[in-house]
Design an enzyme around this catalytic site. Structure first.
Site, PDB file in Angstrom:
ATOM      1  N   GLU A   1       0.770  -1.233  -0.042  1.00  9.33           N
ATOM      2  CA  GLU A   1       0.029   0.013  -0.022  1.00  9.33           C
ATOM      3  C   GLU A   1       0.960   1.292   0.002  1.00  9.33           C
ATOM      4  O   GLU A   1       1.805   1.320   0.615  1.00  9.33           O
ATOM      5  CB  GLU A   1      -0.797   0.047   1.159  1.00  9.33           C
ATOM      6  CG  GLU A   1      -1.978   0.944   1.192  1.00  9.33           C
ATOM      7  CD  GLU A   1      -3.152   0.735   2.244  1.00  9.33           C
ATOM      8  OE1 GLU A   1      -4.240   1.074   2.025  1.00  9.33           O
ATOM      9  OE2 GLU A   1      -2.615   0.465   3.538  1.00  9.33           O
TER      10      GLU A   1
ATOM     11  N   GLY B   1       1.696  -0.321  11.070  1.00 14.10           N
ATOM     12  CA  GLY B   1       1.417  -1.288  12.323  1.00 14.10           C
ATOM     13  C   GLY B   1       0.858  -2.507  11.469  1.00 14.10           C
ATOM     14  O   GLY B   1       1.036  -3.437  12.553  1.00 14.10           O
ATOM     15  N   ALA B   2       0.147  -2.321  10.601  1.00 12.87           N
ATOM     16  CA  ALA B   2      -0.349  -3.826   9.903  1.00 12.87           C
ATOM     17  C   ALA B   2      -0.866  -3.437   8.687  1.00 12.87           C
ATOM     18  O   ALA B   2      -1.149  -2.385   8.355  1.00 12.87           O
ATOM     19  CB  ALA B   2      -1.493  -4.332  11.001  1.00 12.87           C
ATOM     20  N   MET B   3      -1.346  -4.654   8.136  1.00 17.13           N
ATOM     21  CA  MET B   3      -1.971  -4.345   6.487  1.00 17.13           C
ATOM     22  C   MET B   3      -2.938  -5.356   6.223  1.00 17.13           C
ATOM     23  O   MET B   3      -2.790  -6.528   6.761  1.00 17.13           O
ATOM     24  CB  MET B   3      -0.900  -4.308   5.420  1.00 17.13           C
ATOM     25  CG  MET B   3      -1.164  -4.179   4.092  1.00 17.13           C
ATOM     26  SD  MET B   3      -1.987  -2.310   3.917  1.00 17.13           S
ATOM     27  CE  MET B   3      -3.041  -2.781   2.558  1.00 17.13           C
TER      28      MET B   3
ATOM     29  N   ASN C   1      -4.170  -7.341   3.963  1.00 13.45           N
ATOM     30  CA  ASN C   1      -4.284  -8.325   2.885  1.00 13.45           C
ATOM     31  C   ASN C   1      -5.404  -9.525   3.459  1.00 13.45           C
ATOM     32  O   ASN C   1      -5.333 -10.065   4.298  1.00 13.45           O
ATOM     33  CB  ASN C   1      -2.969  -8.958   2.774  1.00 13.45           C
ATOM     34  CG  ASN C   1      -1.907  -7.853   2.718  1.00 13.45           C
ATOM     35  OD1 ASN C   1      -1.916  -6.875   1.884  1.00 13.45           O
ATOM     36  ND2 ASN C   1      -0.891  -7.924   3.808  1.00 13.45           N
TER      37      ASN C   1
ATOM     38  N   HIS D   1      -9.001  -3.825  14.092  1.00 12.58           N
ATOM     39  CA  HIS D   1      -9.028  -2.791  12.650  1.00 12.58           C
ATOM     40  C   HIS D   1      -8.597  -3.480  11.402  1.00 12.58           C
ATOM     41  O   HIS D   1      -9.389  -3.185  10.357  1.00 12.58           O
ATOM     42  CB  HIS D   1      -7.781  -1.736  12.986  1.00 12.58           C
ATOM     43  CG  HIS D   1      -7.645  -0.784  12.037  1.00 12.58           C
ATOM     44  ND1 HIS D   1      -7.889   0.367  12.198  1.00 12.58           N
ATOM     45  CD2 HIS D   1      -7.097  -0.948  10.542  1.00 12.58           C
ATOM     46  CE1 HIS D   1      -7.525   1.002  11.064  1.00 12.58           C
ATOM     47  NE2 HIS D   1      -7.040   0.305  10.190  1.00 12.58           N
ATOM     48  N   GLU D   2      -7.695  -4.372  11.366  1.00 14.14           N
ATOM     49  CA  GLU D   2      -7.397  -5.062  10.326  1.00 14.14           C
ATOM     50  C   GLU D   2      -8.478  -6.039   9.717  1.00 14.14           C
ATOM     51  O   GLU D   2      -8.781  -6.083   8.371  1.00 14.14           O
ATOM     52  CB  GLU D   2      -6.181  -5.789   9.979  1.00 14.14           C
ATOM     53  CG  GLU D   2      -4.975  -5.017  10.354  1.00 14.14           C
ATOM     54  CD  GLU D   2      -4.845  -3.633   9.882  1.00 14.14           C
ATOM     55  OE1 GLU D   2      -5.086  -3.780   8.420  1.00 14.14           O
ATOM     56  OE2 GLU D   2      -4.334  -2.625  10.302  1.00 14.14           O
TER      57      GLU D   2
ATOM     58  N   GLU E   1     -10.333   3.407   5.838  1.00 17.67           N
ATOM     59  CA  GLU E   1      -9.529   3.512   7.056  1.00 17.67           C
ATOM     60  C   GLU E   1     -10.413   4.143   8.172  1.00 17.67           C
ATOM     61  O   GLU E   1      -9.962   3.678   9.274  1.00 17.67           O
ATOM     62  CB  GLU E   1      -8.126   4.561   6.800  1.00 17.67           C
ATOM     63  CG  GLU E   1      -7.336   3.853   5.951  1.00 17.67           C
ATOM     64  CD  GLU E   1      -6.726   2.468   6.261  1.00 17.67           C
ATOM     65  OE1 GLU E   1      -6.790   2.084   7.596  1.00 17.67           O
ATOM     66  OE2 GLU E   1      -6.026   1.852   5.636  1.00 17.67           O
TER      67      GLU E   1
END
Length: 873
Positions: A136, A275-277, A279, A309-310, A332
């Site tokens: 991203e 922090g994270a993604m 996918n 959140h992810e 987001e």
């Protein structure tokens, strides 16, 4: 690299012409291990991509995206194209397209050391190699040829050839493994930037989730979690799975749309930029969420929030994706809001809204007062704009606005709108209007006016109570005064002028309890604030409060101000507010007053010294420590800075000794004491805690805490290179290496700073994680004179760095090395001179410098305010 940027206009034009039917991506990653035959970095891997796509206008021309050192062959509809003619390093020109097309690109792509594309990490502990991808907003093109924009979705088939003994994961489940070749099930239609590959000798733990639905069907989701082998002994996968299952239950209960992506793997990976993604089916996290030492519940809460959140992104972002990065908030903001909402409702972290009010919104308030502030729905011209818009407005302000929306339309209408949104736009792309239409359907409210005020304007409003009383000390009228952003004299550099917005707020009245003096709420009223002045009818006749709290329960997004009586109460009794959310809101408001130069830094420090020791929420306490250090470093008058710092250190040591042995608060105060220690006695105590000659009952000085104690010793010249290297010998791991690099760069010597500067600015040998560690060590608040020579060097270097390095490293350097510690008019003038002389520099670079300039100007105003407070005594 020239041409690496992609504009919104180009993306819209390409989306109007092309539609993609599918990708087949074959990667050969065996080159990741063993000796690099060329002996040069970066080493490369083979990437072969087949794209099947259609063109609305046969005969038209377009382009595919690829950032790679070289291309072996390009074949379009059976025609061999000369790579030297069609590939310019970032794009592959495609002409004479047919109605239906097949593009095959065979390329050599580069492994990354910046966390962008295919990141390659060598674990210093055991020499093992680990790979993962991070894309991203537009770095999938560093791994395979594609059409790199979110609205050209397609199914993906991945095939990966990996070294013997490795395991490989991707978005889809493993379809087959034959020798070194891993093939994965075809994905649902997804955007390029959320495809993923993780490969290496990872430690992998499995579990499963099962869900039965009212129609009699059952959903089975295989769960997996992984980390480096070196972290396996610290990996609490059971807690990760617990939160994961709680989240899946919550989202199935509320979204009425089964999780759509099959399996659910979560990888905790090294040297991660984010922090994270999200996918789909293969979520990646920074491995710092695996805790090597004792941490507080606030750390576990943060991890849970990120996991949720992810997970929310599986629906908001992956199933339904924004058309272009203007509407990044559509994923987001929702994920940020749903992360806290689900955490409070479904997990043990039921105080999550306190953290949201105190921590996440602080990020939003800062971003929304910068000259670069923008509406939640932003104007994103190109990919560089997009990269910078992963900010406090898109995340935390957007989430705050959604919390206000829930209060405005009601929770049931909001969730029903989400359910219709998913079903109506599944596997598609949306814009603002698509969401507003379903919310209008479910709420019956006109969403256009709300959206215009909250999503299409920038800036934060201030709400201040205005109270009058009668002779018997009862309220005759309580009104709320609303100010627009940019209207106050303390914000002259913020060019954003927002309108006055509609706010649904609660107003709480607090008084001190007779028996123990605690501040408790005795009256509350909700009201719709509109315009510059709104009367709260429901509180007329109430007895005089000690504290009037506008935005009680944190329903809206605003800066809270106070009447004089309430301010006096907070100065004397802030720690006596019994409700943790109300207390957190007051702390946040007092910090905003400090940042706005309406309260002296020494006044905020006094509040922390008086009341932080009573704070029951450890996450809030950690935030108070961060703010107090910032108050001393940036907003205190220079002549009081040393005295104020000593007072903080003395207070920290006092609270450390008073804290319960082995408690979270003890650990938090220990870290804060280390961060504020400056005197010889303080540093001797830290040294004693390290070598075992000193002890504080219950304080376990584990490896992570040892590094926290060693850094101030290094920055004050007490611990030399030999001492730092000896600590690395105790902790010869990837984490230890980052700590060592930071401590070495923190030492107070001119040659040390020169080496650190050269390592970051003049060389690209360091990985992203070590760049970050070096910058962190370089900029020490107590070394202003030592760092002064780097102000002109900074302005000489940043445009070159921005041009030559990846955008992630460029951002780290421009932000991290800005001379904010040279806080005087000369630095402000130097910044203005650079901005005036570089009007044609990349807009994203100018934005970063302009933001840093605004922070510096704000600090100088704060110092004037603090100095005036000293003069008034």
């Amino acid at each position: 690299m020239p041409g690496e940027n992609l504009t919104r206009d180009e993306a819209h034009e390409r989306a109007a012409l092309l539609s993609v039917d599918g990708y087949e991506v074959s990667l050969d990653l065996r080159s990741a291990v063993g000796e690099d035959e060329s002996g040069n970095d970066p080493r490369t891997f083979r990437s072969v991509t087949t794209i099947r796509f259609r063109a609305a206008v046969p005969g038209a021309a377009s382009f595919a995206d690829l950032v790679a050192p070289s291309v072996n062959t390009v074949r379009l509809n059976g025609r061999e194209l000369d790579p030297a003619l069609v590939f310019d390093g970032t794009r592959i020109a495609l002409d004479d397209l047919a109605a239906e097309n097949v593009l095959v690109v065979d390329a050599q792509c580069a492994y990354s050391r910046t966390g962008e594309g295919m990141h390659r990490f060598v674990d210093p502990e055991d020499g093992e190699v680990y790979l993962y991808t991070q894309y991203e907003p537009a770095d999938a093109r560093r791994v395979f040829a594609n059409f790199e924009q979110p609205d050209l979705k397609a199914p993906f088939l991945f095939e990966v050839t990996a070294p013997e003994g490795w395991t490989v994961w991707s978005n889809g489940a493993t379809g087959s493994q034959l020798g070194e070749v891993w093939r994965f099930a075809e994905t649902k239609p997804i955007s390029t930037y959320i495809t993923a590959v993780v490969a290496g000798p990872y430690h992998y733990v499995t579990d499963s989730y099962s869900r039965s639905f009212d129609d009699g069907t059952t959903l089975e989701i295989p769960l997996g979690a992984m980390c480096r082998k070196g972290l396996a002994r610290y990996f609490d996968a059971d807690d990760v799975f617990l939160v994961t299952k709680q989240g899946l239950d919550f989202f199935h209960d509320h979204f009425d749309y089964p999780y759509p992506f099959g399996k659910y793997d979560q990888a905790f990976v090294p040297e991660y930029n984010l922090g994270a993604m999200e996918n789909p089916g293969m979520v990646t996290f920074r491995e710092e969420y695996i805790f090597r030492g004792k941490v507080t519940q606030a750390s576990y809460e943060r991890r849970a929030n990120v996991i949720l959140h992810e997970m929310a992104h599986m629906w908001f972002g992956d199933l339904v994706t924004m058309q272009w990065w203007d509407d990044l908030w559509l994923k987001e903001s929702f994920a940020d809001f749903m992360g806290s909402f689900s955490m409070v409702e479904a997990t043990r972290f039921d105080n999550g809204w306190v953290t949201f009010a105190n921590n996440r919104k602080a990020w939003a308030y800062r971003a929304d007062q910068l000259p670069s502030t923008h509406p939640v729905t932003a104007d994103i011209r190109d990919l560089e704009d997009a990269k910078l818009n992963f900010d406090g407005i898109t995340y935390a302000k957007g989430a705050s606005v959604l919390k206000q929306l829930v209060a405005y339309v009601g929770q049931d209408a909001f969730l029903e709108g989400a359910r219709r949104y998913f079903k109506r736009h599944e596997y598609g792309n949306t814009r603002l209007g698509d969401l507003l239409s379903v919310l209008e359907e479910t709420s019956g409210r006109d969403m256009a006016g709300w959206a215009k005020s909250w999503l299409q304007t920038a800036g934060v409003n201030s709400l201040t109570p205005q109270v009058t009383y009668d002779a018997s000390d009862r309220i005759t009228e309580l009104a709320i005064l609303q100010e627009a952003a940019g209207s106050h004299a303390v914000e002259p550099h913020n060019r954003a002028q927002s309108e006055l917005r509609p706010h649904r707020v609660a107003v709480g009245l607090y008084r001190r309890r007779d028996d123990d003096g605690a501040l408790v709420r005795y009256a509350r009223a909700e009201v719709d604030v509109a315009g510059p002045r709104t009367v709260v009818e429901g509180l007329a006749g109430s007895e005089r409060p000690a504290l009037v709290l506008v935005n009680d329960d944190d329903l809206t997004y605003c800066k809270i101000r106070f009447d004089e009586g309430s301010l006096a109460t907070l100065r004397g009794h802030l720690g006596e507010i019994t409700d943790p959310l109300a207390r957190a809101l007051c702390w946040s408001a007092m910090w905003n007053l400090t940042r706005d130069a309406l309260m002296p830094a020494r006044g905020f420090v006094a509040l922390v010294l008086s009341f932080a020791g009573r704070e029951s929420d450890v996450g809030v306490l950690q935030m108070l420590h961060t703010w107090a250090r910032s108050a001393i470093t940036h907003y205190a008058a220079p002549e009081w800075r040393e005295q104020g710092g000593r007072a903080l250190a003395e207070g920290a040591l006092r609270e450390l000794r008073l804290a319960g042995p082995g408690s979270e608060n003890q650990l938090t105060w220990a870290r804060f004491f280390a961060a504020t220690a400056t005197t010889e006695a303080d540093l001797q105590l830290l040294q004693g805690l390290l070598d075992g000659t000193a002890k504080i009952d219950g304080l376990d000085v584990d490896q992570e805490l040892r590094w926290s104690f060693l850094e101030p010793l290094a920055s004050h010249g007490v611990a030399d290179e030999q001492a730092v290297d000896a600590e690395l010998a105790r902790d010869d791991t990837a984490s230890g290496k980052r700590h060592q690099v930071r401590c070495l760069a923190a030492r107070p010597a001119a040659e040390v700073k020169a080496q650190a500067w050269a390592a970051v600015v003049e060389s690209d040998a360091l990985s992203n994680a070590l760049v970050e560690a070096t910058i962190s060590g370089f900029a020490q608040a107590g070394q202003r004179e030592l760092l002064a020579p780097y102000t002109p060097k900074y302005f000489e270097a940043i445009e070159r760095v921005w041009t030559e390095r990846s955008i992630q490293i460029g951002m780290d350097v421009v932000r991290g090395l800005f001379p904010s510690l040279q806080d005087d008019r000369a630095t402000l003038d130097a910044t203005d001179a650079w901005l005036d002389g570089h009007r044609d520099a990349a807009p994203a670079l100018r934005r970063l410098v302009l933001e840093a300039r605004d922070d510096l100007a704000r600090a100088l105003r704060g110092q004037v305010c603090d100095a005036a407070a000293a003069d008034a005594v």
